[in-house]
Enzyme design. Structure first.
Site, PDB file in Angstrom:
ATOM      1  CG  ASP A 136       2.206  -2.756  11.011  1.00  7.06           C
ATOM      2  OD1 ASP A 136       2.959  -2.183  10.185  1.00  7.06           O
ATOM      3  OD2 ASP A 136       1.308  -3.535  10.657  1.00  7.06           O
ATOM      4  NE  ARG A 169      -2.570  -3.872  -0.173  1.00  6.70           N
ATOM      5  CZ  ARG A 169      -1.846  -3.380   0.835  1.00  6.70           C
ATOM      6  NH1 ARG A 169      -0.707  -3.938   1.168  1.00  6.70           N
ATOM      7  NH2 ARG A 169      -2.286  -2.331   1.505  1.00  6.70           N
ATOM      8  CG  ASP A 177       3.720  -6.232   7.747  1.00  6.94           C
ATOM      9  OD1 ASP A 177       3.194  -5.807   6.700  1.00  6.94           O
ATOM     10  OD2 ASP A 177       3.079  -6.765   8.671  1.00  6.94           O
ATOM     11  N   GLY A 218       0.838  -1.206   0.000  1.00  4.66           N
ATOM     12  CA  GLY A 218       0.000   0.000   0.000  1.00  4.66           C
ATOM     13  C   GLY A 218       0.870   1.252   0.000  1.00  4.66           C
ATOM     14  CG  ASP A 239      -1.032  -0.156   8.754  1.00  3.22           C
ATOM     15  OD1 ASP A 239      -1.850   0.752   8.547  1.00  3.22           O
ATOM     16  OD2 ASP A 239      -1.005  -1.217   8.094  1.00  3.22           O
ATOM     17  NE  ARG A 298      -2.784  -5.669   6.801  1.00  2.00           N
ATOM     18  CZ  ARG A 298      -3.494  -5.995   5.726  1.00  2.00           C
ATOM     19  NH1 ARG A 298      -3.919  -5.056   4.910  1.00  2.00           N
ATOM     20  NH2 ARG A 298      -3.767  -7.235   5.442  1.00  2.00           N
ATOM     21  CB  THR A 353       3.383   0.882   6.988  1.00  2.00           C
ATOM     22  OG1 THR A 353       2.013   0.684   7.353  1.00  2.00           O
ATOM     23  CG2 THR A 353       4.231   0.698   8.244  1.00  2.00           C
TER      24      THR A 353
END
Ligand code: F6P
Length: 340
Positions: free
Chosen positions: A129, A72, A103, A11, A127, A171, A125
């Site tokens: 994460d 993706r 990731d 993404g 996120d 996520r 990202t």
């Protein structure tokens, strides 16, 4: 002359172009050639690339998205690993590959490294994460966008004495929800890492409204379970990856039933990834891009450029993305002091 391949995979997020610029400026200064691979791993599997020089990256840091495109598609999920990208590597003369990814893309990079490819990772990202770095670029911009949205949604919620449930991305982690919720003054923040109790929350929201507050903001991370405790997904995308989104609908329905207050839902979705990166994301991305180019020039592979205690360093790529970085309980507890 070293030939460095560069791709953005997974993404998109704000700051990718600043990272591309960092790589190209640093590599060009050393006389290296940069081959920009188009549309992430798909370009390596399908043979789409172009040379990137200083002129190609002029003025791009301000732009969201990625000038290289992304996808993706993955060499292990949709191909046979190194073998599926080898023809493009040979045709372009790429000696070292810089992968700017989340990731999943970094894990594929680590697997290619274990097959013998010279790979350097750069974490990106919204996120936040990725375990091997203290922070990823894109995250700060997403938090700012959500905070701005909370500010706006607060006034309309207040006009109607409503509860506004705002669903954000992330996520399986609650980094965006926690930070934006804290910045925006949310009454409650639901994250995947911490179980929630809607009956208890509803009682607190009712008490809040009865005491004269005419609105409540509830921020929900897309990865939380629904009120029955079931995981909610929006099905698989066309490449077969799990999609999130929509859990806030059942949470809002239940909050409305329990509180008696009108409740509305705002799912912010891809708005959180679009547009201009904030200055700190541009700076972080540029620094990580420069570092990754330096690692490539120095022949240091199987590593990821990362932030550790404010410094840009190299960490082992495979362990940097082995497990997701979840929200620490201490951060969640700090934010809880500001709730309803
Ligand atoms: O990983 C970044 C992210 O924005 C997640 O927060 C979100 O669930 C996902 O990507 C959305 O992916 P896509 O753009 O493929 O719909």
């Amino acid at each position: 002359m070293t030939t460095i391949g560069l791709l953005t995979a997974g993404g998109d997020c704000p700051g990718l172009n600043a990272a591309i610029r960092g790589v190209v400026m640093r590599a060009s200064a050393a006389g290296a050639m940069v081959v920009g691979v188009e549309n992430g791993w798909a370009g390596l599997m399908e043979g789409r690339s172009r040379l990137l020089g200083r002129d190609d990256v002029r003025g791009i840091s301000v732009r969201g998205g990625t000038i290289l495109g992304t996808s993706r598609k993955d060499p292990y999920v949709h191909g046979s690993g190194l073998a599926s990208i080898k023809p493009t590597l040979d045709a372009t003369g790429i000696e070292a590959l810089i992968v700017i990814g989340g990731d999943g893309s970094l894990r594929s990079g680590a697997m290619l490294a274990s097959e013998g490819l010279a790979v350097i990772g750069v974490p990106k990202t919204i996120d936040n994460d990725i375990a091997g770095t203290d922070v990823s670029f894109g995250f700060g911009t997403a938090v700012q966008i959500v905070t701005d949205a909370i500010d706006r949604l607060t006034t309309t919620a207040e006009a109607h004495n409503r509860i506004m449930v705002i669903e954000v991305m992330g996520r399986h982690s609650g980094w965006i929800a926690l930070h934006a919720g804290l910045a925006g003054g949310a009454e409650a923040i639901l994250v995947p890492e911490v179980p929630y109790d809607l009956a208890d929350l509803s009682a607190r929201l009712v008490a809040r409204h009865r005491s004269g507050r005419d609105y409540s903001i509830v921020v929900v991370a897309e990865g939380v379970v629904d009120p029955r405790g079931d995981a909610v997904t929006a099905g698989a995308d066309i490449l077969g990856f799990e999609r999130f989104g929509g859990v806030s609908m059942s949470i809002a329905t239940e909050l409305e039933r329990l509180t008696g207050y009108e409740t509305r839902v705002m799912i912010l979705g891809h708005l959180q990834r679009g547009g201009t990166p904030i200055a700190s994301d541009r700076i972080l991305a540029a620094r990580l891009g420069v570092k990754s180019a330096e690692l490539a020039l120095a022949g240091k592979y199987g590593v990821m450029a990362a932030v550790k205690n404010g410094e840009i360093v190299a960490v082992d790529l495979a362990s940097a993305c082995a497990e997701p970085r979840l929200l620490p309980r201490s951060l969640y507890d700090e934010a809880a002091w500001f709730g309803a």
